[in-house]
Scaffold this motif. Sequence first.
Motif, mmCIF file in Angstrom:
data_model
loop_
_atom_site.group_PDB
_atom_site.id
_atom_site.type_symbol
_atom_site.label_atom_id
_atom_site.label_comp_id
_atom_site.label_asym_id
_atom_site.label_seq_id
_atom_site.Cartn_x
_atom_site.Cartn_y
_atom_site.Cartn_z
ATOM 1 N N LEU A 287 0.821 -1.200 0.000
ATOM 2 C CA LEU A 287 0.000 0.000 0.000
ATOM 3 C C LEU A 287 0.862 1.261 0.000
ATOM 4 N N GLN A 288 1.894 1.274 0.839
ATOM 5 C CA GLN A 288 2.758 2.445 0.923
ATOM 6 C C GLN A 288 3.481 2.699 -0.394
ATOM 7 N N VAL A 289 3.994 1.638 -1.012
ATOM 8 C CA VAL A 289 4.682 1.792 -2.298
ATOM 9 C C VAL A 289 3.741 2.328 -3.365
ATOM 10 N N ARG A 290 2.529 1.782 -3.434
ATOM 11 C CA ARG A 290 1.587 2.195 -4.470
ATOM 12 C C ARG A 290 1.104 3.633 -4.264
ATOM 13 N N LEU A 291 0.824 4.010 -3.025
ATOM 14 C CA LEU A 291 0.360 5.375 -2.774
ATOM 15 C C LEU A 291 1.473 6.390 -3.017
ATOM 16 N N THR A 292 2.696 6.032 -2.643
ATOM 17 C CA THR A 292 3.825 6.924 -2.919
ATOM 18 C C THR A 292 3.989 7.127 -4.420
ATOM 19 N N ALA A 293 3.848 6.049 -5.185
ATOM 20 C CA ALA A 293 3.970 6.140 -6.640
ATOM 21 C C ALA A 293 2.827 6.937 -7.259
ATOM 22 N N ALA A 294 1.666 6.947 -6.597
ATOM 23 C CA ALA A 294 0.495 7.650 -7.128
ATOM 24 C C ALA A 294 0.550 9.155 -6.888
ATOM 25 N N TRP A 295 1.422 9.611 -5.996
ATOM 26 C CA TRP A 295 1.485 11.047 -5.677
ATOM 27 C C TRP A 295 1.931 11.838 -6.914
ATOM 28 N N ARG A 296 1.176 12.839 -7.308
ATOM 29 C CA ARG A 296 1.460 13.589 -8.539
ATOM 30 C C ARG A 296 0.971 15.033 -8.482
ATOM 31 N N TRP A 297 0.824 15.591 -7.279
ATOM 32 C CA TRP A 297 0.178 16.897 -7.194
ATOM 33 C C TRP A 297 1.072 18.008 -6.659
ATOM 34 N N ASP A 298 2.381 17.850 -6.837
ATOM 35 C CA ASP A 298 3.278 18.920 -6.405
ATOM 36 C C ASP A 298 2.990 20.225 -7.136
ATOM 37 N N ALA A 299 2.471 20.130 -8.363
ATOM 38 C CA ALA A 299 2.218 21.329 -9.156
ATOM 39 C C ALA A 299 1.078 22.177 -8.603
ATOM 40 N N VAL A 300 0.228 21.591 -7.764
ATOM 41 C CA VAL A 300 -0.913 22.361 -7.246
ATOM 42 C C VAL A 300 -0.842 22.536 -5.737
ATOM 43 N N GLY A 301 0.306 22.199 -5.132
ATOM 44 C CA GLY A 301 0.403 22.321 -3.682
ATOM 45 C C GLY A 301 1.767 22.751 -3.231
ATOM 46 N N ASP A 302 1.831 23.178 -2.002
ATOM 47 C CA ASP A 302 3.074 23.585 -1.377
ATOM 48 C C ASP A 302 3.688 22.370 -0.699
ATOM 49 N N LYS A 303 4.943 22.051 -0.997
ATOM 50 C CA LYS A 303 5.579 20.843 -0.465
ATOM 51 C C LYS A 303 5.644 20.869 1.055
ATOM 52 N N ASN A 304 5.934 22.014 1.629
ATOM 53 C CA ASN A 304 5.978 22.115 3.090
ATOM 54 C C ASN A 304 4.600 21.906 3.695
ATOM 55 N N ASN A 305 3.594 22.437 3.009
ATOM 56 C CA ASN A 305 2.231 22.281 3.505
ATOM 57 C C ASN A 305 1.827 20.818 3.547
ATOM 58 N N ALA A 306 2.318 20.052 2.572
ATOM 59 C CA ALA A 306 1.954 18.636 2.508
ATOM 60 C C ALA A 306 2.536 17.847 3.659
ATOM 61 N N GLU A 307 3.549 18.389 4.333
ATOM 62 C CA GLU A 307 4.175 17.660 5.432
ATOM 63 C C GLU A 307 3.641 18.062 6.795
ATOM 64 N N VAL A 308 2.772 19.086 6.859
ATOM 65 C CA VAL A 308 2.256 19.553 8.143
ATOM 66 C C VAL A 308 1.143 18.632 8.602
#
Length: 316
Positions: A287-308
């Motif tokens: 599950l972790q591998v597949r969800l990590t591979a599915a992540w594709r939204w850096d263009a519409v979000g702030d990377k720091n915000n995604a870690e809060v």
Amino acid sequence: MLDDLPALRAFAQIVAAGSMSAAARELELPLSVVSKRLAQLEKVVGLRLLQRTTRRQALTADGAMFHARVLRILEEVEQAESLLAHSRHQVDGLLRLSAPAELGRQHIVPIVADFQRQHPGLQVQLELTDTVVNLLETGQDMAIRFGSVEDPNLVVRRLAPNFRVLCAAPSYLQQQGIPVHPAELTRHCCIVIGDARRTEWRFGGREAASVRVAATFLTNDGQAAHALALQGAGLVVKSIWDVGDDLLAGRLQRLLPGHGMPAAPLQAILPHGRNLPLRVRLFLDFLQVRLTAAWRWDAVGDKNNAEVSLEVDQPR
């Protein structure tokens, strides 16, 4: 002597299913067999475990204490069976999961299907619900959730980043205008997920703000809220996992990008972390591998915000 494992399993299933007839269906046994096993168990322990009427059943006080012990016994038996399966390098048995409804339909269902195809001996029970389930009561192996967890009895494993966005359809914004400050949201149509017509939308970033909005549309279903936003019904706060592709395609537009919202990371919640069945450990990694591979939204979000991670199970 209390050594009747089928009776213990029948009792646990009756409690989980809510009735003997439902338990019989789950166990694929005649109702008479399930009833007989419960009667034998009550005779052996010398106590009434369930109060039963024609309409409902409830655990007695003694039954509730006994039920907690039975769950532990069955868990130990299951772990012993898992160890044997591990020694044979086989993944089988029943994998019980819960996940948020919209995330489940979009992302978890394909992952579960692929995992089961790799392990044909595995059965999967997937519950899609936006309600936070009690793993210790349901007996589920894992819950996939947005947000932090404060319960020290639960084990948490981070699966993937996540952040929430305020967004709306271009058709709505053409008619009503684009808000440039959180204070303006009170003048807009708002789509709220939950059961409270008024709620607070909180923002961070350079200028923290908290805005109390009134629901023009109120729904208990995240996918319905998503659909309403696509129809141009108003503004909505959703997880990037739910609306990210719509933002990339232009079907929705992110609003107030300079005012990030408190994030709720995507996590797996386990009732315990010791001696996990092989099927749970392997699926968790898969599950972790597949969800990590599915992540594709850096263009519409702030990377720091995604870690809060500031809140638990906020609207998605």
